[in-house]
Design a protein around this motif. Structure first.
Motif, short mmCIF file in Angstrom:
data_model
loop_
_atom_site.label_atom_id
_atom_site.label_comp_id
_atom_site.label_asym_id
_atom_site.label_seq_id
_atom_site.Cartn_x
_atom_site.Cartn_y
_atom_site.Cartn_z
N ARG A 16 0.54 22.56 10.76
CA ARG A 16 1.63 23.50 10.42
C ARG A 16 2.98 23.04 10.94
O ARG A 16 3.99 23.15 10.26
N VAL A 17 2.99 22.53 12.17
CA VAL A 17 4.25 22.04 12.75
C VAL A 17 4.79 20.88 11.90
O VAL A 17 5.96 20.85 11.53
N LEU A 18 3.90 19.94 11.57
CA LEU A 18 4.33 18.80 10.76
C LEU A 18 4.85 19.26 9.40
O LEU A 18 5.89 18.80 8.93
N GLY A 95 -4.69 -1.67 7.24
CA GLY A 95 -3.83 -1.23 6.15
C GLY A 95 -2.93 -0.05 6.44
O GLY A 95 -2.37 0.52 5.52
N ALA A 96 -2.78 0.32 7.73
CA ALA A 96 -1.83 1.39 8.03
C ALA A 96 -0.43 0.79 8.11
O ALA A 96 -0.27 -0.37 8.46
N ASP A 97 0.56 1.58 7.77
CA ASP A 97 1.95 1.09 7.78
C ASP A 97 2.61 1.35 9.12
O ASP A 97 3.57 0.68 9.49
N ASP A 98 2.14 2.37 9.83
CA ASP A 98 2.69 2.68 11.14
C ASP A 98 1.67 3.53 11.88
O ASP A 98 0.64 3.89 11.31
N TYR A 99 1.97 3.82 13.12
CA TYR A 99 1.01 4.43 14.00
C TYR A 99 1.76 5.34 14.95
O TYR A 99 2.73 4.93 15.57
N ILE A 100 1.35 6.59 15.07
CA ILE A 100 2.00 7.51 16.01
C ILE A 100 0.94 8.10 16.93
O ILE A 100 -0.11 8.56 16.47
N THR A 101 1.21 8.05 18.23
CA THR A 101 0.25 8.55 19.21
C THR A 101 0.56 9.99 19.59
O THR A 101 1.71 10.35 19.81
N GLU A 107 10.13 15.60 15.51
CA GLU A 107 11.33 14.95 14.98
C GLU A 107 11.14 13.44 14.88
O GLU A 107 11.65 12.78 13.97
N GLU A 108 10.37 12.89 15.84
CA GLU A 108 10.09 11.46 15.79
C GLU A 108 9.21 11.15 14.57
O GLU A 108 9.40 10.13 13.90
N VAL A 109 8.27 12.04 14.29
CA VAL A 109 7.41 11.82 13.13
C VAL A 109 8.26 11.79 11.86
O VAL A 109 8.10 10.90 11.02
N VAL A 110 9.20 12.72 11.74
CA VAL A 110 10.07 12.75 10.57
C VAL A 110 10.86 11.44 10.47
O VAL A 110 10.96 10.83 9.40
N ASN A 114 10.69 8.76 7.41
CA ASN A 114 11.89 8.29 6.71
C ASN A 114 11.94 6.76 6.72
O ASN A 114 12.23 6.13 5.70
N ALA A 115 11.67 6.18 7.88
CA ALA A 115 11.76 4.72 8.03
C ALA A 115 10.74 4.01 7.14
O ALA A 115 11.07 3.05 6.45
N VAL A 116 9.51 4.49 7.13
CA VAL A 116 8.47 3.83 6.32
C VAL A 116 8.81 3.94 4.84
O VAL A 116 8.66 2.99 4.07
N LEU A 117 9.34 5.10 4.43
CA LEU A 117 9.67 5.28 3.01
C LEU A 117 10.88 4.45 2.59
O LEU A 117 11.07 4.17 1.42
N ARG A 118 11.69 4.04 3.56
CA ARG A 118 12.85 3.19 3.23
C ARG A 118 12.47 1.73 3.08
O ARG A 118 13.20 0.95 2.48
N ARG A 119 11.32 1.35 3.67
CA ARG A 119 10.91 -0.06 3.61
C ARG A 119 10.53 -0.45 2.19
O ARG A 119 10.05 0.37 1.43
N PRO A 120 10.66 -1.74 1.88
CA PRO A 120 10.11 -2.18 0.59
C PRO A 120 8.60 -1.99 0.63
O PRO A 120 8.01 -1.99 1.71
N PRO A 121 7.97 -1.81 -0.53
CA PRO A 121 6.54 -1.54 -0.51
C PRO A 121 5.74 -2.64 0.17
O PRO A 121 6.01 -3.82 -0.05
N GLN A 122 4.80 -2.26 1.01
CA GLN A 122 3.92 -3.22 1.66
C GLN A 122 2.89 -3.64 0.63
O GLN A 122 2.44 -2.82 -0.17
#
Ligand code: CA
Length: 228
Positions: A16-18, A95-101, A107-110, A114-122
């Motif tokens: 819900r928070v996310l 095959g993960a693009d990033d990792y959050i612990t 706010e960091e997740v957001v 944003n950063a992953v979606l700005r990257r060119p497709p992996q």
């Protein structure tokens, strides 16, 4: 319409928070609370990105990641309490693009989304389908769909397009394409490549140039460029 994000997380409060933060950031958010639901949702909503918890009841995050990678190169950010480097590397290798612990700051997740979606497709070598904007290529079925309509090609052109699309943003010389795609015993000339490319471009004429194109590199050859 904002980009679609699928949040896969069995802890309702976290989900819900996310959802709240991502919605506020302009995304359309769907949630799934277990593995089977995650795959169902992934198929139905075709998200632009998946936030994936690893520890789930039933089917775990690893198997969902594997299933997603078999089908697409949709970006996946792994979300988990397991913070060890080993787990992190395993996720990125699988095959993960990033990792959050966890615990994380929403706010960091957001920001990471944003950063992953700005990257060119992996490009994931094992993905059987790839989506380049409105162009979808299914390597297993050998089909090319543009804006939801399947395009038709003669076999030789289709083989060339599938090869180029497997190696986006790489330049190939004409001789290289003949050798790699049509085989050494093919008695065609460089001109045959040019003609095939011409037909491919015609078939892809409604593919927006902002998403990608088959580029001619003067004195070099061809390149299948993708921009999103
Ligand atoms: Ca969990």
């Amino acid at each position: 319409m904002g980009k679609k994000i699928l949040v896969v997380e069995d802890e309702t409060a976290i989900a819900r928070v996310l959802q709240a933060y991502l919605t506020k950031a302009g995304y359309q958010v769907e949630t799934a609370f277990d593995g089977d639901e995650a795959i169902r949702q992934f198929t139905t909503i075709q998200p632009d990105l998946v936030l994936l918890d690893l520890m789930l009841p039933g089917r775990d995050g690893w198997s969902i990641l594997q299933e997603i990678r078999r089908r697409s190169s949709c970006p996946v950010i792994i979300l988990t309490a397991l913070g060890q480097t080993k787990e992190k590397l395993a996720g990125l290798n699988r095959g993960a693009d990033d990792y959050i612990t966890k615990p994380f700051n929403a706010e960091e997740v957001v920001a990471r989304v944003n950063a992953v979606l700005r990257r060119p497709p992996q490009i994931w070598e094992h993905a059987e389908t790839r989506q380049y904007g409105s162009l979808k290529i299914d390597f297993a079925a050998r089909t090319v769909t543009l804006h939801g309509t399947e395009l038709s090609f003669i076999p030789r052109d289709l083989a060339l397009l599938l090869f180029l699309a497997r190696h986006p943003n790489q330049a190939f010389r004409r001789e290289q394409l003949i050798e790699e795609v049509w085989g050494l015993d093919y008695e065609g000339s460089d001109r045959a490549v040019d003609l095939a490319i011409k037909r491919i471009r015609k078939a892809l004429q409604n593919w927006p140039k902002t998403e990608g194109e088959v580029k001619t590199l003067r004195g070099v050859g061809y390149q299948f460029c993708v921009y999103r």
